[in-house]
Write an enzyme that holds these catalytic residues in place. Structure first.
Site, PDB file in Angstrom:
ATOM      1  N   LYS A 166     -11.292  -1.512 -17.229  1.00  0.00           N
ATOM      2  CA  LYS A 166     -11.640  -0.464 -17.771  1.00  0.00           C
ATOM      3  C   LYS A 166     -11.939   0.771 -17.043  1.00  0.00           C
ATOM      4  CE  LYS A 166     -15.192  -4.149 -18.347  1.00  0.00           C
ATOM      5  NZ  LYS A 166     -16.114  -5.075 -17.518  1.00  0.00           N
ATOM      6  N   PHE A 168     -10.914 -16.403 -30.457  1.00  0.00           N
ATOM      7  CA  PHE A 168     -12.327 -17.246 -30.916  1.00  0.00           C
ATOM      8  C   PHE A 168     -12.644 -18.159 -29.769  1.00  0.00           C
ATOM      9  CE2 PHE A 168     -14.489 -20.061 -33.847  1.00  0.00           C
ATOM     10  CZ  PHE A 168     -15.818 -18.647 -33.951  1.00  0.00           C
ATOM     11  N   ASN A 210     -16.153 -17.216 -26.458  1.00  0.00           N
ATOM     12  CA  ASN A 210     -17.558 -16.500 -26.262  1.00  0.00           C
ATOM     13  C   ASN A 210     -17.702 -15.505 -27.633  1.00  0.00           C
ATOM     14  OD1 ASN A 210     -17.864 -18.357 -23.969  1.00  0.00           O
ATOM     15  ND2 ASN A 210     -16.160 -17.191 -22.792  1.00  0.00           N
TER      16      ASN A 210
HETATM   17  N1  LIG Z   1     -17.179 -11.934 -23.074  1.00  0.00           N
HETATM   18  C1  LIG Z   1     -18.158 -11.154 -22.515  1.00  0.00           C
HETATM   19  O1  LIG Z   1     -19.286 -10.879 -21.682  1.00  0.00           O
HETATM   20  C2  LIG Z   1     -17.188 -10.174 -23.008  1.00  0.00           C
HETATM   21  C3  LIG Z   1     -15.463  -9.778 -22.860  1.00  0.00           C
HETATM   22  N2  LIG Z   1     -14.875  -9.057 -23.582  1.00  0.00           N
HETATM   23  C4  LIG Z   1     -13.197  -8.882 -23.222  1.00  0.00           C
HETATM   24  O2  LIG Z   1     -12.981 -10.032 -25.255  1.00  0.00           O
HETATM   25  C5  LIG Z   1     -12.446 -10.998 -25.344  1.00  0.00           C
HETATM   26  C6  LIG Z   1     -12.339 -11.366 -25.566  1.00  0.00           C
HETATM   27  O3  LIG Z   1     -13.470 -12.646 -24.499  1.00  0.00           O
HETATM   28  P1  LIG Z   1     -14.262 -13.599 -24.088  1.00  0.00           P
HETATM   29  O4  LIG Z   1     -14.700 -14.514 -25.843  1.00  0.00           O
HETATM   30  O5  LIG Z   1     -14.910 -14.341 -23.607  1.00  0.00           O
HETATM   31  O6  LIG Z   1     -12.913 -14.414 -23.798  1.00  0.00           O
HETATM   32  P2  LIG Z   1     -12.500 -16.151 -23.969  1.00  0.00           P
HETATM   33  O7  LIG Z   1     -11.828 -16.977 -23.045  1.00  0.00           O
HETATM   34  O8  LIG Z   1     -13.695 -17.014 -24.004  1.00  0.00           O
HETATM   35  O9  LIG Z   1     -11.918 -16.746 -25.235  1.00  0.00           O
HETATM   36  C7  LIG Z   1     -10.131 -16.128 -25.673  1.00  0.00           C
HETATM   37  C8  LIG Z   1      -9.764 -16.269 -27.254  1.00  0.00           C
HETATM   38  O10 LIG Z   1      -8.933 -16.060 -26.983  1.00  0.00           O
HETATM   39  C9  LIG Z   1      -7.587 -16.670 -27.590  1.00  0.00           C
HETATM   40  N3  LIG Z   1      -6.192 -16.726 -27.328  1.00  0.00           N
HETATM   41  C10 LIG Z   1      -6.160 -16.997 -26.186  1.00  0.00           C
HETATM   42  N4  LIG Z   1      -5.159 -15.791 -25.415  1.00  0.00           N
HETATM   43  C11 LIG Z   1      -4.304 -16.121 -27.237  1.00  0.00           C
HETATM   44  C12 LIG Z   1      -3.030 -15.802 -28.001  1.00  0.00           C
HETATM   45  N5  LIG Z   1      -1.717 -15.605 -27.466  1.00  0.00           N
HETATM   46  N6  LIG Z   1      -3.329 -16.045 -29.570  1.00  0.00           N
HETATM   47  C13 LIG Z   1      -4.205 -16.572 -29.543  1.00  0.00           C
HETATM   48  N7  LIG Z   1      -5.166 -16.387 -28.801  1.00  0.00           N
HETATM   49  C14 LIG Z   1      -5.215 -16.177 -27.976  1.00  0.00           C
HETATM   50  C15 LIG Z   1      -8.337 -18.208 -26.693  1.00  0.00           C
HETATM   51  O11 LIG Z   1      -7.591 -19.467 -27.209  1.00  0.00           O
HETATM   52  P3  LIG Z   1      -8.175 -20.834 -26.543  1.00  0.00           P
HETATM   53  O12 LIG Z   1      -9.184 -21.143 -27.481  1.00  0.00           O
HETATM   54  O13 LIG Z   1      -7.491 -21.736 -27.422  1.00  0.00           O
HETATM   55  O14 LIG Z   1      -8.476 -21.027 -25.243  1.00  0.00           O
HETATM   56  C16 LIG Z   1      -9.788 -18.120 -26.931  1.00  0.00           C
HETATM   57  O15 LIG Z   1     -10.469 -18.207 -28.114  1.00  0.00           O
HETATM   58  C17 LIG Z   1     -11.793 -10.694 -23.436  1.00  0.00           C
HETATM   59  O16 LIG Z   1     -10.467 -10.046 -23.672  1.00  0.00           O
HETATM   60  C18 LIG Z   1     -12.204  -9.776 -22.570  1.00  0.00           C
HETATM   61  O17 LIG Z   1     -12.220  -9.140 -21.684  1.00  0.00           O
HETATM   62  C19 LIG Z   1     -15.226  -7.637 -23.713  1.00  0.00           C
HETATM   63  C20 LIG Z   1     -16.542  -7.769 -23.403  1.00  0.00           C
HETATM   64  C21 LIG Z   1     -17.339  -8.437 -22.701  1.00  0.00           C
HETATM   65  N1  LIG Z   2     -15.687 -10.585 -17.629  1.00  0.00           N
HETATM   66  C1  LIG Z   2     -16.642  -9.464 -17.493  1.00  0.00           C
HETATM   67  C2  LIG Z   2     -16.916  -9.168 -19.211  1.00  0.00           C
HETATM   68  C3  LIG Z   2     -17.472  -8.163 -19.869  1.00  0.00           C
HETATM   69  O1  LIG Z   2     -16.547  -6.958 -20.269  1.00  0.00           O
HETATM   70  C4  LIG Z   2     -17.689  -8.790 -17.073  1.00  0.00           C
HETATM   71  O2  LIG Z   2     -18.039  -9.671 -15.713  1.00  0.00           O
HETATM   72  O3  LIG Z   2     -18.263  -7.501 -16.776  1.00  0.00           O
END
Ligand SMILES: NC(=O)C1=CN([C@@H]2O[C@H](COP(=O)(O)OP(=O)(O)OC[C@H]3O[C@@H](n4cnc5c(N)ncnc54)[C@H](OP(=O)(O)O)[C@@H]3O)[C@@H](O)[C@H]2O)C=CC1
Ligand SMILES: N[C@@H](CC=O)C(=O)O
EC number: 1.1.1.3
Length: 359
Positions: free
Chosen positions: A237, A21, A23
């Site tokens: 990717k 939970f 970004n």
């Molecule tokens: N942001 C982007 O623009 C994009 C992101 N993605 C992918 O989406 C995924 C999420 O991205 P984003 O939201 O930006 O990442 P964040 O780092 O903002 O959030 C990751 C979340 O996962 C939680 N988390 C990590 N490990 C565990 C675990 N073992 N069990 C339960 N929860 C866990 C974290 O907990 P806590 O809050 O406590 O740290 C956090 O809430 C990533 O894999 C990323 O590569 C894909 C496309 C675009």
């Molecule tokens: N960290 C990645 C987020 C999306 O996958 C990027 O910069 O493209």
């Protein structure tokens, strides 16, 4: 296509479980809050988040559905999920997936480049418990796509992953759904926003560290931004695209990878003087029938379409046997486009379940 709930029957409850939970998870929930009634009216489906797991911000479970507005306010204001004591639980992600009774699990946790874990286990546990899976996390596709897809198919479940490459832009859907009979022979793209953004800021004379901080602030850099800078996110990717679209069996470790950490202002100036720019290019090719991938900084001339890919913009050109080359550009995405990727997969799932009569 306009789909209206034709029967005027009460909406069917559709519980969802979120692992992660940050970004992406928060932006998806914001979109769900805004689109909930539209989805209910259009598809006759009442989407409810019943469980949310994080690493350090707490875990929530309420089989009646969480109040998303309250949860979002709590996490934005206090950095934690403890908005309502009765929904708080200390069960771990696998336990939560097993007990939550959701119809789909959304894997939105941090990218783990070494092995795709624990996200792969989250997905396997979801399938074992009869849940469909939507993942924005590219690790599982890069490390275990064929195994996970086979498991999903054996159980008649969906594995949807549009967000893993170019956010909500329909990359996988384009190839899988709209080009029947076409084989993907290779691809070339700019697929990492952070490095493209940082390189552009350096070209404009800005400081590398400040550019990276801005990428973190805007939410598109990985939790560990060295995964972006060193080309690992782009390699994941590339691996995901090869494994899904070219039936390859790559991992991020088998992608020939160079990041942008070694690029200096002098390199950037030299590229400008040659009439172009440096871009981090991802490529997938077929070599003697085997799919291979690379990620590396490449000189791109100002006449090349790739030189216009600015800031967070990304692009992918697919080389096919029957349709030649097709390119897609995602112009300056923000976190909303990531949220849309997850939201669009949720609607794809609902549409498929309705079409098959299972909803
Ligand atoms: N942001 C982007 O623009 C994009 C992101 N993605 C992918 O989406 C995924 C999420 O991205 P984003 O939201 O930006 O990442 P964040 O780092 O903002 O959030 C990751 C979340 O996962 C939680 N988390 C990590 N490990 C565990 C675990 N073992 N069990 C339960 N929860 C866990 C974290 O907990 P806590 O809050 O406590 O740290 C956090 O809430 C990533 O894999 C990323 O590569 C894909 C496309 C675009
Ligand atoms: N960290 C990645 C987020 C999306 O996958 C990027 O910069 O493209």
């Amino acid at each position: 296509m306009k789909e209206v709930n034709p029967s005027h029957n009460p909406a069917v409850s559709f519980p969802l479980c979120l692992i992660g939970f940050g970004n992406a998870g928060q932006a998806f929930c914001q979109m769900l809050l805004e689109q909930h009634d539209h989805v209910k009216g259009t598809y006759g489906v009442d989407l409810q988040i019943v469980a949310i797991s994080t690493r350090s911000k707490g875990t929530l479970f309420d089989p009646r559905g969480l109040d998303l507005s309250e949860v979002l306010t709590a996490v934005r204001e206090g950095g934690r999920l403890d908005h309502r004591q009765s929904a708080l639980t200390d069960v771990d992600p696998l336990g939560l997936i097993q007990k939550c009774g959701a119809k789909a699990m959304l894997e939105l946790s941090t990218l783990s480049i070494e092995d795709g874990q624990p996200a792969i286990s989250h997905i396997e546990t979801a399938f074992e418990n009869g849940m469909h899976v939507i993942t924005a996390n590219k690790g599982p596709l890069a490390w275990a796509y064929s195994r996970l897809k086979a498991l999903a198919d054996s159980k008649g479940l969906e594995l949807l992953h549009e967000t893993t490459v170019m956010d909500g832009a329909p990359v996988f859907n384009l190839a899988k759904e709209t080009l029947p009979g076409c084989k993907v022979l290779g691809f070339k793209g700019i697929l990492n926003s952070t490095t493209n953004f940082v390189l552009e800021r350096m070209e404009a004379g800005d400081n590398y560290d400040e550019a990276l901080q801005e990428a973190k602030r805007q939410g598109f850099a990985e939790a560990d931004p060295s995964l972006d800078i060193d080309g690992w996110d782009a390699a994941a990717k590339t691996s995901a695209l090869i494994n899904v679209l070219m039936a390859g069996s790559t991992t991020p470790l088998t992608i020939d990878r160079t990041g942008i950490a070694e690029i200096t202002l002098e390199d950037i100036t030299a590229a400008r003087e040659r009439g172009g720019k440096l871009k981090l290019i991802c490529e997938g090719i077929l070599e003697n029938g085997e799919a291979k991938g690379s990620v590396k900084p490449v000189f791109v001339s100002n006449q090349d379409m790739f030189s216009t890919i600015d800031a967070t913009t990304s692009t992918l050109c697919l080389k096919t046997d029957l349709m030649g080359e097709i390119c897609m550009v995602e112009r300056q995405p923000e976190i909303q486009q990531t949220a849309y990727g997850v939201f669009s997969d949720t609607l794809t799932l609902i549409r498929r379940l309705k079409a098959s009569g299972s909803l």
